[in-house]
Design a protein around this motif. Structure first.
Motif, short mmCIF file in Angstrom:
data_model
loop_
_atom_site.label_atom_id
_atom_site.label_comp_id
_atom_site.label_asym_id
_atom_site.label_seq_id
_atom_site.Cartn_x
_atom_site.Cartn_y
_atom_site.Cartn_z
N HIS A 138 25.05 -15.20 6.22
CA HIS A 138 24.59 -15.14 7.60
C HIS A 138 23.86 -13.82 7.86
N PHE A 139 24.39 -12.72 7.33
CA PHE A 139 23.75 -11.41 7.51
C PHE A 139 22.35 -11.40 6.91
N ASN B 124 37.16 -6.78 11.31
CA ASN B 124 35.71 -6.87 11.33
C ASN B 124 35.11 -6.75 9.93
N ALA B 125 33.92 -7.32 9.79
CA ALA B 125 33.15 -7.22 8.55
C ALA B 125 31.82 -6.55 8.88
N ARG B 126 31.54 -5.45 8.22
CA ARG B 126 30.28 -4.73 8.42
C ARG B 126 29.39 -4.93 7.20
N PHE B 127 28.09 -5.06 7.49
CA PHE B 127 27.10 -5.23 6.42
C PHE B 127 25.92 -4.30 6.68
N ALA B 128 25.24 -3.94 5.61
CA ALA B 128 23.99 -3.19 5.70
C ALA B 128 23.25 -3.35 4.38
N VAL C 173 22.38 -2.18 9.85
CA VAL C 173 23.83 -2.32 10.00
C VAL C 173 24.16 -3.42 11.02
N ARG C 174 25.06 -4.31 10.62
CA ARG C 174 25.56 -5.36 11.52
C ARG C 174 27.07 -5.44 11.37
N GLU C 175 27.75 -5.81 12.45
CA GLU C 175 29.20 -5.99 12.43
C GLU C 175 29.54 -7.34 13.04
N VAL D 263 25.47 -3.99 1.05
CA VAL D 263 26.76 -3.29 1.03
C VAL D 263 27.58 -3.78 2.21
N SER D 264 28.88 -3.88 1.99
CA SER D 264 29.76 -4.44 3.00
C SER D 264 31.07 -3.68 3.05
#
Length: 328
Positions: free
Chosen positions: A48-49, A12-16, A31-33, A5-6
């Motif tokens: 990359h995530f 910014n771009a957040r992913f989890a 969770v990464r940003e 999910v993004s």
């Protein structure tokens, strides 16, 4: 099923990762940003995530700050153009959903608890009830101004995707007219997000300085907020104008959607301005709707303080889309 999910904004771009089929929807430790400017495309950032976490994705939901048409979206305040087939190729899955970022914020309402929101004003929120017919609005400043809604009907949630942040600003006080004149000289047509967004706060500060005939400092929105808290009178006036405009827009949205069950204030700016929003300016402008003022006084306005509400909403959309048989 493991779902990427993004939540992608203009900055910014957040992913989890979300895991469907078990009780936990969003895996918070994943969770990464990342700064969006650090990647050539959303597909590159997603790849990359996954590589960083050593993960795989069976499906993906991308909530993007822009209009979604068919399987494509362009970020309004960033040059990325996002295509579902490109994401699918990068992730190795054909199951990719693109939704507006405030459709995700709307879906998050169904997952928010009492600790995830702070009331702005005296009207309280009894909490979300999937069994009742409800209509909610959601609006929030960040790099731009997001606007959406949530309809709850017959035990299902339906998110409304809009670009309401680009609706025209409607001044309601004489000083709002003076600000509008300043912004019209600069931009021509003045949309709501020219005032209520991170850049919008800077626009308001510049307008205040122009009206008062002084040179504006080259301050960021965060610096303007800090200077306001420190007693700078022009920054304080800019923050007050921001809160009043935000309140007026949120109230208009309630009237437009018939969102009598409440309006949720989301986005990255809201927690930073929470103290200012809880002062009189927001709520007074929110309720100042003429013959509907008494009705507006009963509508809850709720500041979302959940750290990952966009991702939470994307995970809720994934549960509806890919695993609708699970209990919500």
């Amino acid at each position: 099923m493991r779902v990427l999910v993004s939540d992608i904004g203009g900055t910014n771009a957040r992913f989890a990762m979300a895991e469907l089929g078990r009780g936990e929807r969003l895996l918070r430790d994943s969770v990464r940003e990342y700064p969006a400017a650090g990647f050539a495309s959303a597909a590159d950032a997603a790849r990359h995530f996954l590589d960083e976490l050593g993960e795989r994705a069976d499906a993906a939901v991308f909530a993007v700050a822009g209009r979604v048409r068919r399987e494509e979206a362009r970020i309004t305040n960033h040059p990325w153009q996002i295509r579902a087939p490109d994401i699918g190729s990068a992730l190795g899955t054909p199951r990719v959903a693109l939704i507006n970022d405030f459709a995700a914020q709307a879906m998050a309402i169904s997952r928010l608890g009492a600790d995830d929101v702070v009331a702005v004003g005296a009207a309280g929120w009894p909490g979300f009830d999937m069994g009742a017919s409800q209509t909610y609005a959601v609006i929030g400043p960040g790099t731009g101004l997001g606007v959406g809604g949530l309809l709850v009907r017959n035990g299902r949630c339906f998110a409304l995707e809009t670009e309401g942040g680009h609706a025209g600003f409607a001044p309601s006080r004489p000083r709002d007219m003076r600000v509008l004149e300043c912004l019209m000289r600069r931009f021509g047509r003045v949309s709501c997000e020219r005032l209520v967004s991170g850049p919008g706060l800077a626009n308001l500060y510049a307008a205040v300085c122009e009206i008062e005939g002084v040179a504006a400092q080259d301050w960021s929105p965060a610096q303007i907020n800090a200077q306001a808290a420190g007693g700078d009178p022009r920054c304080a006036r800019a923050v007050e104008l921001f809160c009043a405009a935000f309140g007026s827009m949120a109230g208009d949205l309630v009237l437009t959607l018939g969102a009598w069950d409440g309006v949720f204030l989301a986005g990255g700016v809201v927690p930073k301005l929470l103290g200012a929003l809880q002062s009189d300016s927001f709520r007074a402008a929110f309720e100042a709707k003429g013959r509907f003022a008494a009705a507006m006084a009963e509508v809850p306005a709720l500041a979302v303080v959940h750290a990952c509400s966009g991702l939470l909403g994307a995970a809720a959309h994934a549960a509806e889309t890919y695993d609708s048989a699970l209990p919500v």
